[in-house]
Structure formats: structure tokens, C-alpha cells
Scaffold this motif. Structure first.
Motif, PDB file in Angstrom:
ATOM      1  N   SER A   1       0.841  -1.198   0.000  1.00  5.56           N
ATOM      2  CA  SER A   1       0.000   0.000   0.000  1.00  5.56           C
ATOM      3  C   SER A   1       0.877   1.250   0.000  1.00  5.56           C
ATOM      4  N   GLY A   2       0.214   2.412  -0.034  1.00  2.08           N
ATOM      5  CA  GLY A   2       0.919   3.682   0.040  1.00  2.08           C
ATOM      6  C   GLY A   2       1.072   4.198   1.452  1.00  2.08           C
ATOM      7  N   ASN A   3       0.885   3.334   2.441  1.00  2.00           N
ATOM      8  CA  ASN A   3       1.084   3.720   3.835  1.00  2.00           C
ATOM      9  C   ASN A   3       2.571   3.978   4.078  1.00  2.00           C
ATOM     10  N   LEU A   4       2.925   5.203   4.393  1.00  7.31           N
ATOM     11  CA  LEU A   4       4.344   5.554   4.555  1.00  7.31           C
ATOM     12  C   LEU A   4       4.919   5.086   5.887  1.00  7.31           C
ATOM     13  N   TYR A   5       4.072   4.721   6.830  1.00  7.82           N
ATOM     14  CA  TYR A   5       4.560   4.291   8.145  1.00  7.82           C
ATOM     15  C   TYR A   5       5.512   3.107   7.986  1.00  7.82           C
TER      16      TYR A   5
END
Length: 684
Positions: free
Chosen positions: A177-181
């Protein structure tokens, strides 16, 4: 009466004794505030004399080989009483005939600034040769450009994705995903979502390099980055096609081997494997090539390509093959005996893509199977590391489909610029307010008091300042839900019932709205990460007009992930990342912005200082004067002495009966000195 001398190149053109030449000079004015001034004449004639026939190469006779080319303008100079007046271009419009003989050549004189369009034509930005720059597009290269200052070519990578939605959520990891965490999960910004950007000043430099006729003055808006830092701090995103940039292979790299002429079956000669054995001994033999990636390169994309007698061999290999991510099992290519015979020659190539590849071992094996028992002969390559990335991100090839003249015109509209050619033939470019000078000319005694008029100065009831494109998702939503004016735009009007049309100043650029991320698991936790999302309102990849932005190298307060297929790289807390912005300093609302209007900073969510937008800095004083109800457009006739005719410049102040004026335009009859002025109230 004054004498007129016209030169085409160094050749003096003969003039009719009684022919008048009228020159018009105009500045941006209330009639068309988006145009750059130029000097031009009404059409005039010169005699078809022996001298002029030679200069114009008997244009009336189309049988003349290598004659005068009337399609192009040529360098010309006008003098008055042999004193320099103007440099520019002459256009031959045609020849008047009488009794089937040439009588006169019809000419028009143009100021030098128009040569920009003549020289540039319809050439596009990607035609600028000096921007043919290859940039590293490997995961490591992208990471470096995302976190670094501009390189020597003025290039870096901003955090703008072409189709991936980025967000930050510490509580909900999501694979790919594009979750930067960052928590080690394969999530984050995919490196191929990012593209390079280049400083606008480097595009200007490239224009000068390609076109020898164009040199901007060193103290101009386009070159003096101390006085005018705008173009050094602004970048154009290299986004020529929407969506992901296709990664193509580079040149195939030939594998070398250790020479061996002692083997019974094959001869190894530098980069070539030559079959030596007799055909009847090959029925169960085989050729095998092995490639074992070195540690750390197991997941690098590469192809192995075999050539037999100069023709690519079909050995069952896929054209896109990667090594295994967990073990160095490598890649094997086998050719059975039925596919080769004595005298055949084989060569093997490594085809790389966006990343380099290194190997622990590259080996060739010849296997025999005579009498039911076989023997293996091994040959190794000593060249294991010379396989650089084949694909590079080329700046010129990825510049938007915009003509150079449209690019320059858009800059003129953004910063309210004017241009003129100086005595040293360099092009001076300045903001209008800077262009205006303080030199004064009192022409009261030369004014024809019997003929003048005073008119309304305002031909428009409203003026819009906006970018031609604001259709990326957040900017588009701004217009749909938050404002009746496009993001960054302004409508300048009066509260009264004004008459006239609506006029728009529209630079042909895209103006994006950016997003500062918050932690979706704790909305009070604002991250230091701002990014651009270049998609439509339907979240589909978007092309649009060329994107212009400030780029700020800003520390992040959260660790984030940079994703490369099946591996992830951590950008640690307090690392720096290039973030897009509409303000010169992303966290300083008192810094300059490229909005035309007052807007909220996407980063601070507070109002940007109202004197820092483009309108306030480059248009306000002029436009407010035009809209002032006391402003008038005065038309004055005068007869000037030659000294005044030569010395008055468009930037000067005219004084008549103690009142000061700015020059909107002036038309001068060079023969008798009669000058018609169009003047607007003086403003500082």
C-alpha cells in the motif's frame, strides 16, 4: 524634416525622398496586459533602384537562383540624421510593379524582441539538446535524488506521485500500500511513482545554449539569481506521459571468458564460444550457461540473451527474469546438441534495466555423453561486476509537450515581465515595475494643443489571474467545494457597475494543491510530510499542463518506507526529503508564493502573507492604477526635435504642463518628428 537611413545588415537601402516611416512602440497596457511590447512600423516603400534591386536580389524575378527569402525577417537598423535610433528586423512584403517593371519594395520594420518567435518557432522543450541528461533511476538513485540538493544539472526528485495515493497510519499496516509508516512491512512510496524535476533556470540556460541568437542579459530576471531568485528555486516536473514511466533495457553487455584453445570440443576466444567437435560426436552433448547473482543483487531485474552465429537464439528464456529473493539459485540457459553443430559460434549478453547487477559466478559448461558416460568441461568469466544499469531517466525525453515560446510566454505572464534588446544585443527581461524608470522628459512646448483626447483607461470590468490547469485532484476539489475561483487564482474587479469584458491572465502551467499528512490512527498527530498526488478527481493518472513548483528539502519527523518491488528501504526520522510546495519556504507563510491570490498554506494551514503572492508582487501597482476611477488614457500629439525622438524610452516619464504620465505607446513619424503619445496617469 529629418533624414532616415535604413540598413539591412551593412547595406544601406535607398529611400524615396518623400516617403515617411512611422514607428510604433508599445508597453503592456490597459488594453492587453498580458502582451510583451514590441516595436513595429506601418508598411512603407523603398524604390526599386539599382542598389535596392541588388539588396533584395531582384525578388520580383522568380528565376533568380538563391534569391532573397521573403519568408524570413532579416537584421536591420534605422538611423535618424545618421544617429542610431532602433535595431530590429525587416520583412519584405512584396514588390509593386508598373508597366511590368519593378517600382517599389514594400517593407515592415519590427523590433528585435520579435526574433524570439522567429528563432524558436514551434520547437518544444524536449528539443533542448543540453538537457539530454541521463539520471539514475534505480531504487538507490531515486532515494538519493529524493533526499538530496539539486545536482550540477539542477535536477532532483520531489515527493510527487503520478498515481499512488500516500497516507500515514501507524495502526494499520497494509502490504504494497501507500502507507508511509515504516515497520518493516512492504508498504510505502514506490520508487517508480517518482519522477525527476529540473530548475527553471537550467531550462533558460539550455535555450541560450541551443539558440546562438538568444542571449539574456546577465542582470535580467532570467539570469540574475541574486536579485531575482525565482527561477533558481522553481522546478518543472519531468512528466511527459501520465502514469508510470516504462523501464526499458539498455544496451546488452557482452560477457567475456578466459581464453582456452586446448579443449577437444570447444574453443573459448575472449567473448565467443566456438564448437570444435565432429558432428557425429554431438548427439547427446549440451551447452549450459549459469549466472549466480552476488549477495544483495538477488532481486535485480536482468535478462540473459544468447546469440548463435550473430542471430539471437531461442533458448526458452523469458525476456524479463529476476533472480530469487531468498537464495542465489541464479539463471540457467541450456542448448541441446540438436541446436548446434561444428563451427557454430555463441555469444552471451547480460541485459540490465534500472539497476546494476553483480554476480558471484558466471560459468559456461560443455557436457558430453559419449558411450553412456559424460564429462563436464567448465569455463568461468572473470568479469562479474561490469554490468551497470542499462536504463536511465532522461530529462529531455521526459519534459512536458510544451513549446519553448509557450514556456517563456507563461513566465512572462506569471511575473509580469517585459523584454527589450539592449545595445550589446542581449535581451533584457524585467518585471514591469522594475522596468519603469525615473528619467523625465518635459515635452510641454512640443505638444499640439489643438488636438488631444482624454479617454477611460479601463476596457475590462473584471480581470482573472489564474493558471491554465488546476485539474489535479486537490486543486480541482478546491474549486468544487471551497471557492468559486480556481486554486491560486484571483478575480480583480471593482464594486461598482463597470462596463467592459472579462480578461484572463493564464500562464500555461499546472498549479497543484499539496497535502500534509496526518496519522490516520491519531488525527491530532500531524506528520512533517507533504506530498503531491497527480491524479484526476476520479483518482486516475493525469497528464495536464507542465507542473511548476517550489521544492523544499525538509526534515521528516516520522520514519517512512521507500518500496522497490519486494524490498523496502527506510528513510529514518530526521532524514531530509524533497517536498513540493507553493511557497518558497514550506513552513514560512511570510515567504514568496506562486499563487496569484491569498491562500492557506497546505503545510501550516495558516494564511500566506497577502503581500507575497504573484499579484501583489508583480501586478498590484499597475492594475490598481488602471482600475483607479481617476485614471485616464490621454492621447497627445506632438512634434519632437530629433534629440527627444531618439532619447525618449518607453520606460521614461513624460511631463506635460506639470503633470506626470507613463507611456502606454508612442507612434513616431521619423520624417517630420510627429509623435502621437498614448499616456496613462503616472504611478510609482
Amino acid at each position: 524634416m529629418q533624414s532616415i537611413q535604413l540598413y539591412i545588415g551593412t547595406d544601406r537601402v535607398e529611400m524615396f525622398e518623400d516617403e515617411s516611416v512611422s514607428i510604433t512602440q508599445s508597453i503592456k497596457n490597459a488594453k492587453d496586459i498580458s502582451k510583451v511590447f514590441t516595436t513595429f512600423s506601418r508598411e512603407f516603400t523603398v524604390p526599386a533602384s539599382k542598389t535596392n534591386n541588388k539588396i533584395f536580389k531582384h525578388y520580383y524575378n522568380y528565376d533568380v537562383v538563391g534569391g532573397f527569402d521573403a519568408r524570413s525577417r532579416v537584421d536591420a537598423t534605422i538611423e535618424l540624421n545618421f544617429l542610431p535610433f532602433r535595431k530590429g528586423k525587416i520583412k519584405l512584403n512584396g514588390v509593386d510593379m508598373r508597366d511590368n517593371k519593378p517600382y517599389a519594395y514594400r517593407l515592415t520594420f519590427f523590433g528585435s524582441v520579435v526574433e524570439l518567435k522567429d528563432v524558436l518557432g514551434e520547437d518544444k522543450l524536449f528539443a533542448l539538446d543540453s538537457l539530454d541528461l541521463d539520471k539514475d533511476y534505480s531504487a538507490d538513485g531515486v532515494k538519493s535524488a529524493l533526499q538530496g540538493t539539486p545536482d550540477s544539472d539542477g535536477c532532483l526528485i520531489p515527493l510527487v506521485t503520478h498515481s499512488q495515493r500516500l497516507y500515514y497510519d501507524e495502526s494499520n499496516s497494509s502490504q504494497q500500500s501507500g502507507n508511509l509508516y515504516y515497520d518493516g512491512t512492504l508498504q510505502g512510496v514506490k520508487f517508480r511513482q517518482l519522477k525527476y524535476a529540473i530548475q527553471l533556470k537550467k531550462i533558460i540556460d539550455a535555450i541560450e545554449t541551443k539558440y546562438s541568437e538568444i542571449t539574456f542579459a546577465t542582470d535580467s530576471f532570467f539570469k540574475d539569481m541574486t536579485t531575482y531568485p525565482e527561477l533558481e528555486k522553481l522546478y518543472m516536473w519531468c512528466h511527459r506521459k501520465k502514469g508510470e514511466k516504462e523501464i526499458v533495457a539498455g544496451t546488452d553487455i557482452l560477457v567475456d571468458w578466459t581464453n582456452d584453445n586446448t579443449n577437444t570440443y570447444v574453443q573459448i576466444l575472449d567473448d565467443t564460444v566456438i564448437i570444435k567437435a565432429a558432428a557425429d560426436g554431438l548427439s547427446q552433448d549440451s551447452l549450459v550457461w549459469y549466472f549466480y547473482p552476488a549477495t544483495g543483487f538477488e532481486n535485480v531485474r536482468y535478462d540473459i540473451v544468447l546469440y548463435k552465429n550473430g542471430v539471437q537464439a531461442d533458448v526458452g528464456l523469458k525476456q524479463e527474469v529476476t533472480g530469487d529473493n531468498s537464495v542465489q539459485q541464479g539463471l540457467t540457459a541450456t542448448i541441446p546438441a540438436t541446436n548446434f553443430s561444428e563451427g557454430d559460434e555463441f555469444q552471451v549478453f547480460v541485459r540490465t534495466y534500472e539497476e546494476p547487477i553483480e554476480f558471484d559466478q558466471i560459468r559456461f559448461r560443455y557436457s558430453t555423453a559419449h558411450g553412456g558416460t559424460g564429462t563436464n568441461y567448465f569455463f568461468d568469466s572473470t568479469d562479474l561486476t561490469n554490468y551497470p544499469a542499462g536504463y536511465k531517466f532522461n530529462i529531455a525525453e521526459n519534459l512536458p509537450e510544451q513549446t519553448i515560446i509557450e514556456f517563456l510566454s507563461s513566465l512572462f505572464k506569471m511575473f509580469n515581465l517585459v523584454a527589450y534588446v539592449q545595445d550589446d544585443n542581449t535581451i533584457q527581461v524585467k518585471p514591469l515595475d522594475t522596468f519603469y524608470g525615473s528619467t523625465e522628459h518635459d515635452i510641454t512646448k512640443y505638444v499640439d494643443v489643438n488636438k488631444s483626447s482624454v479617454n477611460a483607461a479601463l476596457p475590462y470590468k473584471e480581470i482573472f489571474f489564474k493558471y491554465a490547469d488546476t485539474k489535479s485532484i486537490l486543486a480541482d476539489q478546491h474549486l468544487q467545494t471551497l471557492s468559486d475561483v480556481e486554486w491560486g487564482g484571483i478575480e480583480y474587479t471593482d464594486t461598482g457597475n463597470l462596463d467592459g469584458e472579462i480578461y484572463k491572465v493564464e500562464p500555461s502551467f499546472h498549479h497543484a494543491k499539496y497535502e500534509r499528512l496526518v496519522d490516520l490512527s491519531d488525527l491530532s498527530n500531524t506528520t512533517g510530510i507533504q506530498y503531491g498526488y497527480f491524479v484526476t478527481d476520479n483518482e486516475e493518472a493525469y497528464l495536464g499542463k507542465p507542473l511548476i513548483m517550489y521544492v523544499n528539502l525538509q526534515a521528516i519527523n516520522k520514519s517512512i518506507g521507500l518500496l522497490d518491488r519486494d524490498s523496502i528501504t527506510q528513510l529514518s526520522q530526521n532524514d531530509y526529503v524533497n517536498m513540493p510546495s507553493n511557497t518558497e519556504d514550506i513552513d514560512n507563510v511570510s515567504s514568496n508564493s506562486i499563487h496569484f491570490s491569498d491562500e492557506l498554506s497546505e503545510y501550516t494551514n495558516t494564511s500566506i502573507a497577502d503581500d507575497k503572492n504573484l499579484f501583489a508582487r508583480f501586478y498590484k501597482s499597475y492594475i490598481e492604477n488602471v482600475f483607479n476611477p481617476s485614471t485616464r488614457l490621454s492621447k497627445i500629439d506632438s512634434i519632437l526635435p530629433i534629440g527627444k525622438t531618439i532619447s525618449i524610452e518607453l520606460s521614461d516619464v513624460i511631463i506635460i504642463a506639470g503633470r506626470k504620465y507613463r507611456i502606454n505607446s508612442m507612434t513616431t513619424n521619423l520624417k517630420d518628428g510627429r509623435t502621437d503619445f498614448e499616456l496613462i496617469n503616472y504611478y510609482d
